[in-house]
Design a protein around this motif. Structure first.
Motif, PDB file in Angstrom:
ATOM      1  N   ALA A  50       0.839  -1.195   0.000  1.00 45.57           N
ATOM      2  CA  ALA A  50       0.000   0.000   0.000  1.00 45.57           C
ATOM      3  C   ALA A  50       0.873   1.243   0.000  1.00 45.57           C
ATOM      4  O   ALA A  50       1.978   1.250   0.560  1.00 45.57           O
ATOM      5  CB  ALA A  50      -0.921   0.012   1.222  1.00 45.57           C
ATOM      6  N   CYS A  51       0.377   2.279  -0.632  1.00 46.58           N
ATOM      7  CA  CYS A  51       1.011   3.594  -0.568  1.00 46.58           C
ATOM      8  C   CYS A  51       0.377   4.359   0.588  1.00 46.58           C
ATOM      9  O   CYS A  51      -0.852   4.430   0.697  1.00 46.58           O
ATOM     10  CB  CYS A  51       0.813   4.340  -1.884  1.00 46.58           C
ATOM     11  N   ILE A  52       1.203   4.922   1.449  1.00 46.35           N
ATOM     12  CA  ILE A  52       0.733   5.768   2.544  1.00 46.35           C
ATOM     13  C   ILE A  52       1.106   7.210   2.187  1.00 46.35           C
ATOM     14  O   ILE A  52       2.296   7.533   2.092  1.00 46.35           O
ATOM     15  CB  ILE A  52       1.366   5.378   3.889  1.00 46.35           C
ATOM     16  N   GLU A  53       0.111   8.054   1.974  1.00 47.97           N
ATOM     17  CA  GLU A  53       0.371   9.445   1.608  1.00 47.97           C
ATOM     18  C   GLU A  53      -0.036  10.365   2.756  1.00 47.97           C
ATOM     19  O   GLU A  53      -1.181  10.329   3.224  1.00 47.97           O
ATOM     20  CB  GLU A  53      -0.379   9.837   0.340  1.00 47.97           C
ATOM     21  N   THR A  54       0.899  11.188   3.205  1.00 46.06           N
ATOM     22  CA  THR A  54       0.651  12.080   4.323  1.00 46.06           C
ATOM     23  C   THR A  54       0.000  13.378   3.839  1.00 46.06           C
ATOM     24  O   THR A  54      -0.086  13.638   2.635  1.00 46.06           O
ATOM     25  CB  THR A  54       1.959  12.403   5.059  1.00 46.06           C
TER      26      THR A  54
END
Length: 355
Positions: A50-54
């Motif tokens: 998964a990509c975690i975008e802040t």
């Protein structure tokens, strides 16, 4: 030991990937890494990615390993990335982030009670080469990039590097039983033909070639380029199929994915191999079998994808993404003498030598 690691790898391919919800992934990233953001699914064969975008736009890759994955293999992949970062800091590879406790990985109990290992990596920007218009310059950039990566990996070793991955073209004979389940008799006959070629011309000679840790999955989805400069490599990703194996298998595996995209199925692979050899030349023996191994990579792609698509129909699109091209390539190679395939694959090298 070989049989034990082989069965472990088969188990990893036979076990469904973890399937945590986006909310669970977000809580995990915050609790273990102090990174708060929104989770978006990324593709994967064995693991959940998964990509975690802040909120400020920073992105990271969170990997939840398949419960059947050996911890030594995960440790090996992390150690290899750290080694490359130190040896060749200019190579665009993911960097491994540490947990809040300073560890390389975190451990997680999945909802079914199984245990999994968690990793966080930096996110690399770029466009997958699969989604670009292929050019000779781009293929040459890929070839030289892989050669530089393999040079950086020379001399690196780890106990986990010696696992017997099914995605190892030099061990294709272990997939012989998968041919029996092919429903199409024509495909089964084609598979038998190339398995026989591998067992006659490649397998008895592998003890004579160089071996080292290789990426083993350097294809059009795993190399990124700049959106405005599609001949400039900005990322090399997915080190999940790394292992200690013949170096020539690395070149053959990567070259196999360049058979599509041009009228001459050998034009792209020849450009790629020529650029690779300009930096890291193959030995005469390696040159003699590289085309055989290129065909073998197509063979194992076809066999493994057909087998896994039946087991995991919900992930069929991802599993089968290389399958049509693999069968097409085997068909193109079927009536070509192996020496002719070798000469055509190495044609760009010979042009460079003459020049």
């Amino acid at each position: 030991m070989m049989l034990e690691t082989a069965s472990t790898d088969t188990a990893a391919l036979s076990t469904a990937a973890p399937d945590l919800s986006p909310a669970a992934l977000e809580r995990l990233a915050a609790a273990r890494y102090g990174i708060e953001g929104v989770a978006t699914a990324l593709g994967g064969e064995r693991d959940q990615n998964a990509c975690i975008e802040t909120a400020d736009g920073a992105r990271y890759v969170l990997k939840i390993s398949n419960p059947s994955e050996q911890s030594s293999v995960v440790d090996f992949q992390i150690a290899a990335l750290d080694h490359i970062a130190q040896r060749a800091p200019d190579l665009p590879i993911p960097r491994v982030l540490r947990t809040l406790d300073g560890e390389n990985t975190a451990h997680l109990t999945l909802p079914d009670g199984s245990l999994s290992m968690v990793r966080m990596l930096t996110y690399l920007d770029g466009v997958q080469i699969k989604h670009t218009e292929r050019t000779a310059a781009q293929r040459c950039a890929m070839g030289s990039g892989l050669a530089r990566l393999d040079l950086a990996l020379q001399g690196f070793d780890h106990p986990g590097a010696h696992h017997d991955l099914l995605w190892n073209a030099s061990a294709a004979h272990r997939l012989r039983d998968k041919m029996e389940s092919l429903p199409d008799p024509a495909k089964q006959q084609l598979a038998r033909r190339f398995m026989a070629r591998f067992e006659e011309h490649v397998l008895p000679r592998l003890h004579e070639v160089r071996t080292q840790v290789i990426h083993n999955d350097y294809h059009l989805y795993n190399v990124l380029v700049a959106s405005a400069e599609q001949e400039r490599v900005t990322g090399i990703i997915d080190f999940g199929d790394m292992l200690h194996a013949p170096l020539v298998s690395e070149v053959a595996t990567a070259a196999a994915f360049h058979m599509t995209g041009s009228d001459d199925p050998f034009a792209g692979p020849a450009q790629f191999v020529g650029a690779y050899q300009a930096i890291l030349p193959l030995t005469p023996l390696e040159q003699d079998i590289v085309a055989d191994l290129m065909a073998t990579r197509h063979l194992i792609t076809a066999l493994i994808s057909e087998w896994r698509a039946v087991r995991y129909p919900h992930n069929r699109a991802y599993i089968m993404r290389h399958n049509p091209a693999a069968w097409e390539a085997l068909g193109q190679l079927a009536d070509l003498p192996r020496q002719d395939a070798r000469d055509r694959l190495l044609s760009d090298i010979r042009h460079r030598s003459i020049a």
